[in-house]
Motif scaffolding. Structure first.
Motif, short mmCIF file in Angstrom:
data_model
loop_
_atom_site.label_atom_id
_atom_site.label_comp_id
_atom_site.label_asym_id
_atom_site.label_seq_id
_atom_site.Cartn_x
_atom_site.Cartn_y
_atom_site.Cartn_z
N THR A 16 0.84 -1.21 0.00
CA THR A 16 0.00 0.00 0.00
C THR A 16 0.87 1.25 0.00
N SER A 41 -0.34 2.80 -3.43
CA SER A 41 -1.61 3.54 -3.31
C SER A 41 -1.41 5.02 -3.55
N LEU A 89 -3.03 6.82 -0.10
CA LEU A 89 -2.52 6.64 1.27
C LEU A 89 -1.89 7.91 1.84
N VAL A 101 -7.83 2.01 1.42
CA VAL A 101 -6.46 2.13 0.92
C VAL A 101 -5.87 0.75 0.60
N ASP A 118 -7.00 0.20 -2.72
CA ASP A 118 -6.32 1.11 -3.65
C ASP A 118 -4.86 0.70 -3.86
N THR A 119 -4.56 -0.54 -3.55
CA THR A 119 -3.20 -1.08 -3.64
C THR A 119 -3.08 -1.93 -4.90
N PRO A 134 -4.82 -5.22 -5.64
CA PRO A 134 -5.65 -4.80 -4.50
C PRO A 134 -5.68 -5.85 -3.39
N GLN A 154 -9.64 2.08 -7.28
CA GLN A 154 -9.79 3.33 -6.55
C GLN A 154 -11.24 3.81 -6.49
N ALA A 177 -12.58 1.91 -3.82
CA ALA A 177 -11.98 2.38 -2.56
C ALA A 177 -12.72 3.62 -2.05
#
Lengths: 410, 410
Positions: free
Chosen positions: A220, A224, A227, A268, A271-272, A275, B264, B267
């Motif tokens: 992350t 991300s 983040l 988050v 959002d990696t 994921p 995202q 997210a």
């Protein structure tokens, strides 16, 4: 006399469940986080790690047994770091100042640790485990160190372990020192400040092993694009606001922030690249139930009554005040029937053998927010409350036998 | 003569699936978005909305039938706005300039629309539907308007509809004008620029109706603390980078950005209060399969081969180049067995009755990334490709009978 003296201490340490989540390290070796975090310590009467540490000149090397099974202390490992740091503290703060003090820092240690909850429950045992290790060594070495000072070492074993050195409501301040001297835990409020705070842990079955939090959080940090905004803008404001809510015993604000921060941690993670998902359809259904439960209480003008939070796994932890817990248990059981006897009614709320007979929904509850699941989807409910910090136990609680091996091996 | 003339046009319009997601309005009435978005238009040969619009002085009021069922045109509704705007364009750009042109803007219209895919498939039909409506009225009214000009009106029916007025790769530029005059669709590249681009739609069963995108996105705008960062910092960079990747036919970059933006979007939906979930355990499993599929191709030095994206529902759309589609279909079928005949092999890739006989995993694939699901978890696979924009159809395709009512009612 010295050969007849047993240098040993046994302690228990609690589990903590964060309400402002730790996710991301700025230093992976020292375990320095990218943001501060805040947790509630849960009661050791229900969930605990117990650890006995003994120092003896006859021991050939440092050894550790976890739940009766030896866990190798690899050179350079977090475990080795923690033990070495505690020996250093013994040497510098005790032996160097009191020449007559036994040179325990030169003895090898045997350490036996035991978690009273199954690892399969998916509750993070590393926090309570490392806290118990550090607290046991601190007792063994009679260190003049405060819990915050010890938290600096516990942090290097497992980040969230630093928060288990206190009871009540605990912040892990991220600090600014590259060496980590100010990245430590402090107590925001003690256990008895808000004794009505309780927790219901819903142990959720999962088909697959999720991403480990250690590797997940660094992915992350690396990938991300959201983040950094969380770290810089969102968390500092939330830390301040939830600390105040705790001091004010303002459950409504506490609940809102707790749920928002759980959601954002999972946001988050998602959002990696690739994921990371920790919640599954059961986790989502529990969220839907709590959202609807709160909708009704807000409609009644009573504000939020329950706050879910999820760590790096599908289990839900629901914080609520004591008076609302029975309704929440009934709600959960309505959608997630329990095998008889699976709910341990440790606080004697229901006093029935089969909790399923208590499955009731609040009036006006919109049943369609989730489907009713099969038995086993939530495979256990643990009702507990805010608890105290590490406890020194009597010698009769020792996990080590006279020969220095774990009693469970006998 | 005029009473004998039928003023009518029939068009079909395509579905589009965004790779940079639209989520959030800065003006809910005009449907002005908080960020630009970008989509791929899918082939109308497979998925389409077909619409006939007729203007006649004998019609007593504007009426619309969707899939044969009347859909009331409520005053002030998006539908009413679109029809009024198109009549205004007819009046201002045709009738005011050509006094002999029939005053079609003064006639009521009958509109019949039909989607060739089941609404239950969870594919957004409002984009193709409003695009077909606007394109049909533009043909009926013989408007001298470009697709971008029409997209301004389609946008007011359903935001993403503006992108279905073009084939190929289409950007919806958010614009800056509070009146919305520059919030419109433009073509980044036509269909034939990258004809190898194909898509596999996995239709996923879901237990419950999710949050509508209209209400969901506004809740995100109001409550997410991450959305503004996405809007200001993340999307502009991604719009530029993916546009360039499309122009360069750089699938690797296209795939990376597509998946990151899908993640995202979900997210920020999760960062909403209360949180919004569109993906379920089946969606998550498909992601795990694609991640593993890509891991293998990256290991072979071939970069990303497949890109998943999820809209406001559990269905996966997987973009891939034609040469990789058979492997991806086999991969999906390995974990999600299909009822015989459920996979419509429209492009004749396999030519077998039972696609399950083709369920093969790539060599070296880690089977443990997901469990094998029951038949029905993915209840349909639709294989399609990048397509063209709205098409004018012949009179024989009209959905309206001579009496002005839908033929399906006869």
């Amino acid at each position: 006399m010295s050969s007849a003296t047993t240098y040993e201490a046994t302690v228990s340490a609690p589990v903590n469940i964060a309400v402002i989540k730790y996710w991301g390290k700025r230093d992976t070796k020292l375990i320095l986080p990218t943001n501060s975090s805040l947790s509630v310590t849960l009661d050791q009467d229900h969930l605990r790690s117990t650890t006995t540490a003994r120092a003896d000149p006859s021991f050939e090397r440092d050894q550790l047994w976890l739940n009766g099974k030896e866990d190798e202390i690899k050179p350079g490992s977090r475990l080795a770091t923690c033990i070495a740091e505690m020996k250093r503290l013994r040497r510098e703060t005790v032996e160097a100042k009191h020449p007559t003090a036994p040179k325990l820092s030169e003895y090898n240690v045997h350490i036996a640790s035991y978690n009273n909850f199954p690892t399969a429950a998916g509750l993070a045992s590393s926090a309570s485990g490392f806290a118990a290790l550090i607290a046991a060594l601190a007792q063994l070495y009679v260190l003049p160190a405060s819990p915050s000072e010890l938290s600096i070492i516990a942090r290097q074993g497992s980040g969230s372990a630093c928060r288990s050195l206190f009871g009540g409501f605990v912040a892990w301040q991220m600090g600014v020192d590259p060496a980590g001297s100010d990245s430590l835990a402090v107590q925001i409020a003690p256990q008895l400040h808000w004794p009505e705070m309780q927790a219901l842990i819903c142990v959720v079955s999962d088909d697959k092993k999720g991403t480990s939090s250690t590797s997940g959080m660094q992915r992350t940090v690396e990938t991300s694009t959201l983040l950094q905004h969380r770290i810089k803008e969102v968390v500092p404001a939330r830390m301040a606001a939830i600390s105040q809510a705790i001091l004010d015993r303002d459950f409504d604000t506490f609940a809102r922030i707790t749920m928002a921060d759980s959601n954002q941690f999972h946001a988050v993670a998602l959002d990696t690249e690739p994921p990371i998902f920790y919640m599954n359809d059961v986790s989502r259904a529990i969220i839907a139930l709590i959202v609807e439960f709160n909708r009704l209480s807000i409609e009644r003008g009573e504000g939020y009554k329950a706050a879910y939070t999820y760590d790096a796994g599908p289990n839900a932890v629901i914080y609520a005040l004591a008076e609302d817990i029975p309704d929440i248990i009934q709600l959960i059981v309505s959608y997630f029937p329990q095998r008889p006897g699976e709910f341990k009614d440790v606080m004697r709320l229901f006093e029935v053998d089969d909790i399923n007979t208590q499955a009731n929904l609040p009036e006006g509850f919109n049943k369609a927010v989730a489907k009713r699941f099969e038995v086993g989807a939530v495979k256990g409910l643990i009702h507990t409350r805010v608890g105290d910090g590490p406890r020194r136990l009597g010698d009769e609680e020792s996990l080590l036998a006279a020969n220095g091996l774990p009693k469970t091996l006998l």
